[in-house]
Design a protein around this motif. Structure first.
Motif, PDB file in Angstrom:
ATOM      1  N   UNK A  36     -18.235   4.393   7.983  1.00  0.00           N
ATOM      2  CA  UNK A  36     -17.175   3.805   8.780  1.00  0.00           C
ATOM      3  C   UNK A  36     -17.390   2.298   8.931  1.00  0.00           C
ATOM      4  N   UNK A  37     -18.588   1.907   9.191  1.00  0.00           N
ATOM      5  CA  UNK A  37     -18.923   0.504   9.381  1.00  0.00           C
ATOM      6  C   UNK A  37     -18.686  -0.285   8.085  1.00  0.00           C
ATOM      7  N   UNK A  38     -18.966   0.364   6.958  1.00  0.00           N
ATOM      8  CA  UNK A  38     -18.774  -0.262   5.655  1.00  0.00           C
ATOM      9  C   UNK A  38     -17.285  -0.534   5.409  1.00  0.00           C
ATOM     10  N   UNK A  39     -16.415   0.404   5.806  1.00  0.00           N
ATOM     11  CA  UNK A  39     -14.979   0.239   5.643  1.00  0.00           C
ATOM     12  C   UNK A  39     -14.480  -0.934   6.478  1.00  0.00           C
ATOM     13  N   UNK A  95      -7.964  -8.442   5.479  1.00  0.00           N
ATOM     14  CA  UNK A  95      -6.912  -8.887   6.388  1.00  0.00           C
ATOM     15  C   UNK A  95      -6.949 -10.399   6.574  1.00  0.00           C
ATOM     16  N   UNK A  96      -8.125 -10.976   6.699  1.00  0.00           N
ATOM     17  CA  UNK A  96      -8.242 -12.426   6.854  1.00  0.00           C
ATOM     18  C   UNK A  96      -7.708 -13.158   5.631  1.00  0.00           C
ATOM     19  N   UNK A  97      -8.088 -12.712   4.466  1.00  0.00           N
ATOM     20  CA  UNK A  97      -7.625 -13.357   3.229  1.00  0.00           C
ATOM     21  C   UNK A  97      -6.109 -13.224   3.089  1.00  0.00           C
ATOM     22  N   UNK A  98      -5.587 -12.047   3.376  1.00  0.00           N
ATOM     23  CA  UNK A  98      -4.142 -11.833   3.301  1.00  0.00           C
ATOM     24  C   UNK A  98      -3.418 -12.715   4.317  1.00  0.00           C
ATOM     25  N   UNK A 145     -12.404  -4.104   5.237  1.00  0.00           N
ATOM     26  CA  UNK A 145     -11.025  -4.277   5.688  1.00  0.00           C
ATOM     27  C   UNK A 145     -10.814  -5.614   6.410  1.00  0.00           C
ATOM     28  N   UNK A 146     -11.725  -6.026   7.248  1.00  0.00           N
ATOM     29  CA  UNK A 146     -11.561  -7.272   8.013  1.00  0.00           C
ATOM     30  C   UNK A 146     -11.439  -8.484   7.094  1.00  0.00           C
TER      31      UNK A 146
END
Length: 132
Positions: free
Chosen positions: A1-4, A12-15, A8-9
């Motif tokens: 979970x921590x790896x996901x 989202x920042x790059x997007x 993901x963060x």
């Protein structure tokens, strides 16, 4: 979970940064740009009569130069009409000595054809040359 979450963060920042930079890119300086097309009023009319969709795709948001005679001056809107077919607005103010009947060359960003008024629209215009 921590790896996901660690994957993901940053995604989202790059997007988010990409969308922001695309939306708020710097403004164009039409006056300093080289014209994409040098056109005549009759040439524009001919292209738009033949195929308006193709002509719109070709000229839309491009920098164009047009040489024509001033047929109307509209100080309130900082605009002029040339050859009774092109309405051009200037960024800051009308250049001095613009008068009806004068031949001039302007450069500006082509916006499109206004079917209601039956005229082409150009904004961010600048005076390239004026015959006195």
């Amino acid at each position: 979970m921590r790896k996901k979450i660690l994957i993901i963060i940053p995604l989202f920042l790059i997007t988010g940064i990409s969308i922001y930079l695309y939306s708020y890119k710097g403004h164009r300086n039409i006056e300093s740009e080289t014209a994409d097309y040098t056109v005549t009023v009759k040439g524009l009319e001919k292209e738009f009569t033949f195929n308006d969709s193709l002509a719109t795709a070709k000229y839309q948001d491009k920098t164009i130069e047009v040489t024509a005679i001033v047929t109307a001056v509209e100080p309130a809107s900082k605009g002029i009409v040339i050859s009774e077919k092109i309405f051009a607005t200037f960024k800051d103010s009308l250049p001095k000595d613009i008068a009806i009947g004068r031949m001039l060359k302007i450069k500006g960003r082509f916006l499109g054809y206004d079917e209601l008024l039956q005229e082409f629209k150009i904004d961010q215009s600048s005076l390239v040359h004026q015959n006195k």
